[in-house]
Structures are given as structure tokens and as C-alpha cells.
Enzyme design. Sequence first.
Site, PDB file in Angstrom:
ATOM      1  N   ILE A 139       0.706  -1.146   0.021  1.00  0.00           N
ATOM      2  CA  ILE A 139      -0.118   0.181  -0.098  1.00  0.00           C
ATOM      3  C   ILE A 139       0.758   1.254   0.008  1.00  0.00           C
ATOM      4  O   ILE A 139       0.682   2.233  -0.753  1.00  0.00           O
ATOM      5  CB  ILE A 139      -0.947  -0.022   1.248  1.00  0.00           C
ATOM      6  CG1 ILE A 139      -1.866  -0.983   1.221  1.00  0.00           C
ATOM      7  CG2 ILE A 139      -1.936   1.397   1.279  1.00  0.00           C
ATOM      8  CD1 ILE A 139      -2.823  -1.318  -0.068  1.00  0.00           C
TER       9      ILE A 139
ATOM     10  N   CYS B 145      -9.839  -2.204   3.210  1.00  0.00           N
ATOM     11  CA  CYS B 145     -10.067  -2.360   1.425  1.00  0.00           C
ATOM     12  C   CYS B 145     -11.617  -2.835   1.339  1.00  0.00           C
ATOM     13  O   CYS B 145     -12.475  -2.510   0.618  1.00  0.00           O
ATOM     14  CB  CYS B 145      -9.110  -3.406   0.695  1.00  0.00           C
ATOM     15  SG  CYS B 145      -8.867  -4.909   1.388  1.00  0.00           S
TER      16      CYS B 145
ATOM     17  N   THR C 251     -12.937 -11.665   8.551  1.00  0.00           N
ATOM     18  CA  THR C 251     -12.862 -10.226   8.130  1.00  0.00           C
ATOM     19  C   THR C 251     -13.452  -9.485   9.327  1.00  0.00           C
ATOM     20  O   THR C 251     -14.767  -9.648   9.532  1.00  0.00           O
ATOM     21  CB  THR C 251     -13.435 -10.093   6.868  1.00  0.00           C
ATOM     22  OG1 THR C 251     -13.601  -8.616   6.507  1.00  0.00           O
ATOM     23  CG2 THR C 251     -14.865 -10.540   6.811  1.00  0.00           C
TER      24      THR C 251
END
Length: 480
Positions: free
Chosen positions: A139, A289, A347
Site C-alpha cells: 500500500i 479495503c 474479516t
Amino acid sequence: MTVNEDSFTNWKNREEIAESMIPIIGKLHRERDVTVLLHSRSLVNKSVVSILKTHRFARQMPGGELSVTETLPFLEALTALDLGPSQIDLGMLAAEYKTDDRGLSVAEFTAEAVSGATGENKIERCKPRDVVLYGFGRIGRLVARLLIEKAGSGNGLRLRAIVVRGGGEADLVKRASLLRRDSIHGQFQGTITVDEATSTIIANGNAIKVIYANDPSEIDYTAYGINDAILIDNTGKWRDREGLSTHLRPGIDKVVLTAPGKGDVPNIVHGVNHDTIKPDERILSCASCTTNAIVPPLKAMDDEYGVLRGHVETVHSFTNDQNLLDNYHKADRRGRSAPLNMVITETGAASAVAKALPDLKAPITGSSIRVPVPDVSIAILSLRLGRETTREEVLDYLREVSLHSPLKRQIDFTTAPDAVSMDFVGSRHASIVDAGATKVDGDNAILYLWYDNEFGYSCQVIRVVQHVSGVEYPTYPAAI
């Protein structure tokens, strides 16, 4: 003339027009800080073919493909105006002009549509704002590319330094090489040289100091001429306010984290809740993201249909956190070989929705599977809606959102019948709605959302940094 000859002649004519647009776009950007867009896609530093391809994107709009012959008059009209810093969308100008029945000339209509950026209304050009990258991984390097790309006007954001741990012999050369070449995102667009004597990488004329440190407490940024800077932490080592506060050293004004923040750290998804950032907030997060991929379309669907509950399943490319071959890992399953396996993992995107969309009362659950691709993921968003609808209505609505709404920089839309993940490498949107895969049955809707979890996310990070630095200039014509 045959069809083939006619088609080729038409192409050459459009190439010539696109060539004539490039110096106009460049001059507006360099001299006036005006970024020329076409349906939210920047035309700055684009090639002839890129400009033509971007125009072809407009075929998704009613009326078919947009031609450079239609947009050139609007671009030429801009050169006659006393423009201040702004973003001006030629696609929207052309579309709105078609529906205007007042008989105005292109020049008159353009002057009226962008009046907020001209004369007494124009805003002052911002002084350059220093930016520091703490960490220089996947990133970090993409954010660096974007910062360098956007430095053309000499105003706005200016990448001054990169902080990394010492890596031994030829460290600087190796880091510059990683910036120059990327196996997924291709070559750096420009030139890069290295000055080892001063520990500096020079990219497209931008002198970027490489500072070696093991901890934020070791650095006084003012010693390098850096002041009032925004520091972007790409390491993820610190995620709460206490840890991130260690970056608030001399020369640093704000800290932006490229990972989900913990505790009371605001999680910001640009386009959705960036306007809630308090002026005196010094520490914030750009979330993940996947959060950036699902929150904009989730907000769009809730605004139109209401969302009663939802589940997101992310099929995510593997990341550097996983092992190439089976080996010990502190997390379950992630120790197994990333290039050889599908790996079930957790997640935090679903729980992070509440921070970005506090008004959404619907419970959202989530899970994730890492798969053996190096970039681009897909989020499958299954929703129970507040009313019944049809597939056609949902697709028409989301296409309109992607073209004309305040979320048009976050949500893209594709009707390609054979789209696959690699097609979306380099997408600057937070997510792309796959029209062909969308399913709707009464009050149940399933959206398939592609996202470049590296580059698309990095673009969202830059948008947040632009906003907090005050260099996020208004767009004209304003979104409906």
C-alpha cells in the site's frame, strides 16, 4: 469508401482530436490546479488511447458512446474562463448540455455550469502540504505512486519522506527498484533516480527523503524541513489512538492509518462519512479495503430500498501476511500455503460498517476466503431489502449512482459478459458492480462487487488525505 476504411478514418480523426486535448488538459492542471475529468475519471497525464477509451466508457449512459468531438468544445471553452482550483467533468457538461433547452452556446453554458470556480467565486490555490509515509510495503508504494502522480501542479500534497527500518546493503536502491517495477501494477510512469549520499529517492523531480528508524520516537521531522505534515501509517503495527499518537512528533500534524482503527479512532470511507471528520481530529483510519468496497454500495441500496439485514462473503486475494509455503503463523489457517490453497479466515469488514454507517440499523455479518490470486477481490453482498424490487430496477439505479451521484468515485459499474478479476487491476474505484452477476428476487438482492484491494483502496486513502489537508477541490457541474 469501404466500412473498414471509414472506420479507420474515423479513428484517426478522433486520435488527432485527443492529441489536441492533451496540452490543454496539462496546462489547466499545471497553471490553474484544474483537474479535467470525464465521468469522474481523470484525463490528466493520459495518453491519446487512454482518452479515447475513457470516452468509450460513456456508452453505459443513455445515448451511447461519447465522442471527443462532443467534449473538445467544452474543454476549449474552459481555457477562456478565469478558473480557480477545481475538478471539471467534461462528461457531465456534455450530458447536461444535451438536456438544456435554453439555446445557450457551449461557451455560455460552460461558463454558467462552472461559475462556482471562476472570478470572485474561485478558491485560492493551496500551499503544498507535506506528506510522510511510515512503511513502504504494498500500500505504501502505491500511495507513493499516486502522490507523485498528483504533484504535477506543484500544489496540493507533496511526498517529502518515507520512514523504514534499515535493510542493509543497497537498501535504498532496492526500495527504489520496488517503486519503479511492480509485478501486478506495472512500471512506474516516469523516472526514478537514487542519491545514496543524501538517502534520497528522486521520482519525477520529487525529492523523497528515506529516513531509517525503528520507532516513531526516534524522529524529529522538522530536522528534515518537514512541517505540519500528514503521516500515513502503512504498517498496521499501531491501530488504537494511544499507539498512533506516538507518530505525533515534531513536524507531524495528523496521522492516517491504512487499516481498520480500534477503539475511538474514526474509520473513514471516503464518499460516505468523510464529511464527519472534525477539523481538530488528528488521528483517523481509512478502514479496510473490503470495508471501502462494501460500504458505498450498501449505503446506496439502503438509501433507495432500505436494508433490513445483510451478509458479505469476500473472496479475497492472498496478502503478504500469509505464508508462501506451510509454516507457523499465529493466526489459524493463515500458516498454510497461500498460492496453493483457498483459506477460510475472518474479516472485520462487517463489524466496521457500523462505524462508517452509524444510521444503518440492519445487522451485517461477514466472512472471508483467501484465494490464490495476487490482487483483486470480490465481495458478495447478500441483502434483505425493505421493499420488493426487480433486477432491472436495481441495475438501472446502481448504474445511475455510478455515473451521477456523490458516490460516483467510489462505485463503478460493468456490463462486460466475460469480466474476470484481472480486468479490474488498477481500478480507482472502491468497488465495481458486476451487472451480469447481480441477482434480485423480490426483497432479496445479491450484489457481486469487484475491487482492487491494493490500488482502489490506495485511491480511497489519497481521497481522505486530500480532504483532511484541504486540497480536495470541488467538482463542477455538481453531482445531482
